[in-house]
Design a protein around this motif. Sequence first.
Motif, PDB file in Angstrom:
ATOM      1  N   ARG A 118       0.614  -1.012  -0.030  1.00  0.00           N
ATOM      2  CA  ARG A 118       0.060   0.005  -0.036  1.00  0.00           C
ATOM      3  C   ARG A 118       0.986   1.269  -0.001  1.00  0.00           C
ATOM      4  O   ARG A 118       1.862   1.174   0.482  1.00  0.00           O
ATOM      5  N   LEU A 145      -8.404   1.188   4.527  1.00  0.00           N
ATOM      6  CA  LEU A 145      -7.373   0.627   5.109  1.00  0.00           C
ATOM      7  C   LEU A 145      -8.068  -0.755   5.583  1.00  0.00           C
ATOM      8  O   LEU A 145      -9.114  -0.638   6.090  1.00  0.00           O
ATOM      9  N   THR A 146      -7.457  -1.926   5.656  1.00  0.00           N
ATOM     10  CA  THR A 146      -8.064  -2.866   6.164  1.00  0.00           C
ATOM     11  C   THR A 146      -7.565  -3.043   7.583  1.00  0.00           C
ATOM     12  O   THR A 146      -6.680  -2.439   8.108  1.00  0.00           O
ATOM     13  N   GLU A 147      -8.153  -3.835   8.551  1.00  0.00           N
ATOM     14  CA  GLU A 147      -7.899  -4.145   9.932  1.00  0.00           C
ATOM     15  C   GLU A 147      -6.422  -4.729   9.735  1.00  0.00           C
ATOM     16  O   GLU A 147      -5.583  -4.228  10.836  1.00  0.00           O
ATOM     17  N   ARG A 148      -6.009  -5.599   8.920  1.00  0.00           N
ATOM     18  CA  ARG A 148      -4.608  -6.022   9.008  1.00  0.00           C
ATOM     19  C   ARG A 148      -3.651  -4.971   8.744  1.00  0.00           C
ATOM     20  O   ARG A 148      -2.555  -4.909   9.411  1.00  0.00           O
ATOM     21  N   GLU A 149      -4.081  -3.987   7.655  1.00  0.00           N
ATOM     22  CA  GLU A 149      -2.942  -3.015   7.265  1.00  0.00           C
ATOM     23  C   GLU A 149      -2.999  -1.954   8.625  1.00  0.00           C
ATOM     24  O   GLU A 149      -1.747  -1.559   9.035  1.00  0.00           O
ATOM     25  N   THR A 150      -3.979  -1.599   9.245  1.00  0.00           N
ATOM     26  CA  THR A 150      -4.061  -0.811  10.421  1.00  0.00           C
ATOM     27  C   THR A 150      -2.995  -1.447  11.651  1.00  0.00           C
ATOM     28  O   THR A 150      -2.223  -0.712  12.039  1.00  0.00           O
ATOM     29  N   GLY A 160      -8.255   6.681   6.226  1.00  0.00           N
ATOM     30  CA  GLY A 160      -9.131   5.587   6.429  1.00  0.00           C
ATOM     31  C   GLY A 160     -10.457   5.739   7.430  1.00  0.00           C
ATOM     32  O   GLY A 160     -11.514   5.124   7.153  1.00  0.00           O
ATOM     33  N   ALA A 183      -9.813  -1.045  13.326  1.00  0.00           N
ATOM     34  CA  ALA A 183      -9.416  -2.327  13.671  1.00  0.00           C
ATOM     35  C   ALA A 183      -9.935  -2.642  15.197  1.00  0.00           C
ATOM     36  O   ALA A 183     -10.267  -1.632  15.989  1.00  0.00           O
TER      37      ALA A 183
END
Length: 244
Positions: free
Chosen positions: A10, A56-61, A106, A216
């Motif tokens: 990202r 943003l995904t939870e994993r990216e956060t 995000g 997240a």
Amino acid sequence: MTPRDSVGARSSGPARHARAVRRDTTASNRPLGAGPGVAGVDGVTYDVAMSTHAPLTERETLARYEKRGGLLRGHFRLTSGLHSDVYLQSALVLQHPEDAGALGEGLAAPFQDAAVQTVLAPAIGGILVAHEVARALGARALFTERENGVMRLRRGFTLGAGERCLVVEDVITTGGSTREVVQCVEEHGGVVVGVGSLIDRSGGTAVFDVKRVALASISAATYPPEACPLCASGSVAIKPGSRS
């Protein structure tokens, strides 16, 4: 920013561009009903284009927290007074503008159509969050402070009657501080249209009557000090945050 300083594939920061355009307006912030990303100050209107990156995904956060050392494990005393074996030090993440911008964008994304005029957060941990979310929404950013134990607007900050407000935090555990900000907004005649946080560690117990968003969620055990098994084992809780 170097390639190794990015998280995953990202982009490392939000791609925003602002241009000042002289228009016939004296609004101190985006008027009710204006399109997202438009803010005016003293007759100058700023058109802010939000990034078109996927949210943003939870994993990216969580990856950003882990990379910056903001996800700690040990024995901690939380702002709520509870003890836990997990501590989120958002300041270690938000000190990096590329992370602060991406997280703020995000969190702002789900509220693009809410006609938010002002974003508020409790000092001190939420100040940067409010600033970056407001930047993404083309709104203004305020923060509240405790005065004699009561959350208040200080430093000349004001709200207009009916002003549409978004309340944000870095981490919500019990939701107590967030509720105090909501109450402060309502006492000043503002309208809270949503609540957002970078991280939700409430386990679903922090409930609000408005739209609620978190980038997240983290499940972490919390204990009252008198019933903390970590304390019973002889460990001493530390408070690594701003109030230590």
